[in-house]
Design a protein around this motif. Structure first.
Motif, mmCIF file in Angstrom:
data_model
loop_
_atom_site.group_PDB
_atom_site.id
_atom_site.type_symbol
_atom_site.label_atom_id
_atom_site.label_comp_id
_atom_site.label_asym_id
_atom_site.label_seq_id
_atom_site.Cartn_x
_atom_site.Cartn_y
_atom_site.Cartn_z
ATOM 1 N N ALA A 33 0.852 -1.182 0.000
ATOM 2 C CA ALA A 33 0.000 0.000 0.000
ATOM 3 C C ALA A 33 0.888 1.231 0.000
ATOM 4 N N HIS A 34 0.325 2.349 -0.422
ATOM 5 C CA HIS A 34 1.097 3.592 -0.409
ATOM 6 C C HIS A 34 0.147 4.759 -0.206
ATOM 7 N N ILE A 35 0.710 5.887 0.222
ATOM 8 C CA ILE A 35 -0.088 7.066 0.514
ATOM 9 C C ILE A 35 0.697 8.317 0.168
ATOM 10 N N ASN A 36 -0.030 9.325 -0.286
ATOM 11 C CA ASN A 36 0.518 10.673 -0.445
ATOM 12 C C ASN A 36 -0.573 11.615 0.030
ATOM 13 N N SER A 37 -0.507 11.961 1.301
ATOM 14 C CA SER A 37 -1.524 12.803 1.915
ATOM 15 C C SER A 37 -0.997 14.217 2.052
ATOM 16 N N ARG A 38 -1.348 15.064 1.088
ATOM 17 C CA ARG A 38 -0.899 16.462 1.090
ATOM 18 C C ARG A 38 0.614 16.568 1.259
ATOM 19 N N GLY A 39 1.321 15.717 0.530
ATOM 20 C CA GLY A 39 2.775 15.759 0.522
ATOM 21 C C GLY A 39 3.455 14.812 1.481
ATOM 22 N N ALA A 40 2.706 14.239 2.431
ATOM 23 C CA ALA A 40 3.276 13.259 3.361
ATOM 24 C C ALA A 40 3.168 11.882 2.708
ATOM 25 N N GLN A 41 4.304 11.302 2.367
ATOM 26 C CA GLN A 41 4.335 10.047 1.635
ATOM 27 C C GLN A 41 4.838 8.898 2.504
ATOM 28 N N ALA A 42 4.338 7.701 2.205
ATOM 29 C CA ALA A 42 4.839 6.490 2.848
ATOM 30 C C ALA A 42 4.503 5.297 1.967
ATOM 31 N N GLN A 43 5.321 4.263 2.114
ATOM 32 C CA GLN A 43 5.120 3.023 1.368
ATOM 33 C C GLN A 43 5.124 1.855 2.346
ATOM 34 N N MET A 44 4.079 1.025 2.287
ATOM 35 C CA MET A 44 4.012 -0.165 3.126
ATOM 36 C C MET A 44 4.457 -1.356 2.290
#
Length: 218
Positions: A33-44
């Motif tokens: 999974a991955h996320i980019n929440s208003r510039g805050a990124q992370a990769q699971m």
């Protein structure tokens, strides 16, 4: 979960490559999974490691010792907020971590790895979610000397010649969460050796790194 520090460093470096691939619509198969929440990124990753990229270049966000930019907004040494543990934290780093905390919980993160701004979030989430965490190029996130319950989870690796590791200033009352290791490289470029490429080189050819473990976690 227990990881080698070098393996963690390599994953932190790879997070920037993965971020570029995701931006192009090419999600690697090992990314759960991955996320980019208003510039805050992370990769699971599939094995439960959450990787949090920040900025691989020093001047992307550091303006000077007093004011610097996080996700396009300026923050100074006096900007503070209270986290879920009750600790007083730097407001910019707290904002970034808050955008990724739900993602970590929902995807059952077992280990956190962060670089730069991502290392700030790794410190905050490692202590609030009781997870092992390694931060590279870690800034200071907590205001005040009081210890938190789960600080033992966090390892910070900081090059001696990396300016990001010196903000916000300790003179303003800020410190890192957990254990910090000062990494002195055989080759230096004072103030500019912030990228993960430089951190990996220093891990391989350092002059000193007192207290640096080979592995971290349980």
């Amino acid at each position: 979960m227990r990881l080698s520090v070098m393996n963690a460093a390599e994953m932190a470096e790879q997070s920037y490559v993965i971020a570029r691939l995701i931006k192009r619509g090419r999600v690697p198969s090992e990314v759960k999974a991955h996320i980019n929440s208003r510039g805050a990124q992370a990769q699971m990753m599939a094995h439960g490691v959450m990787i949090i990229p920040g900025s691989n270049e020093l001047m992307d966000w550091v303006t000077n010792f007093d004011v610097y930019r996080i996700l396009g907004r300026s923050f100074g040494r006096s900007d503070k907020g209270r986290g879920s543990t009750g600790a007083v934290l730097h407001a910019g780093f707290l904002r970034h971590a808050s955008r990724l905390q739900k993602f970590a919980r929902e995807n059952d993160a077992k280990f956190l790895i962060g670089h730069s701004l991502g290392a700030a979030t790794a410190q905050i989430l490692g202590t609030s979610l009781d997870l092992p965490a390694i931060g590279f190029a870690s800034p200071r996130v907590k205001f005040g000397s009081g210890k938190l319950k789960y600080e033992h989870n966090v390892l910070n690796i900081c090059r001696a010649d990396d300016l990001v590791t010196r903000v916000p200033p300790s003179e303003a009352g800020f410190r890192r969460l957990g254990t910090s290791v000062r990494l002195v490289s055989a080759a230096t470029n004072p103030g500019m050796d912030h990228s993960m490429t430089h951190y990996i080189a220093a891990l391989k050819e350092h002059v000193s790194a007192r207290g640096l473990p080979t592995h971290w976690g349980e």
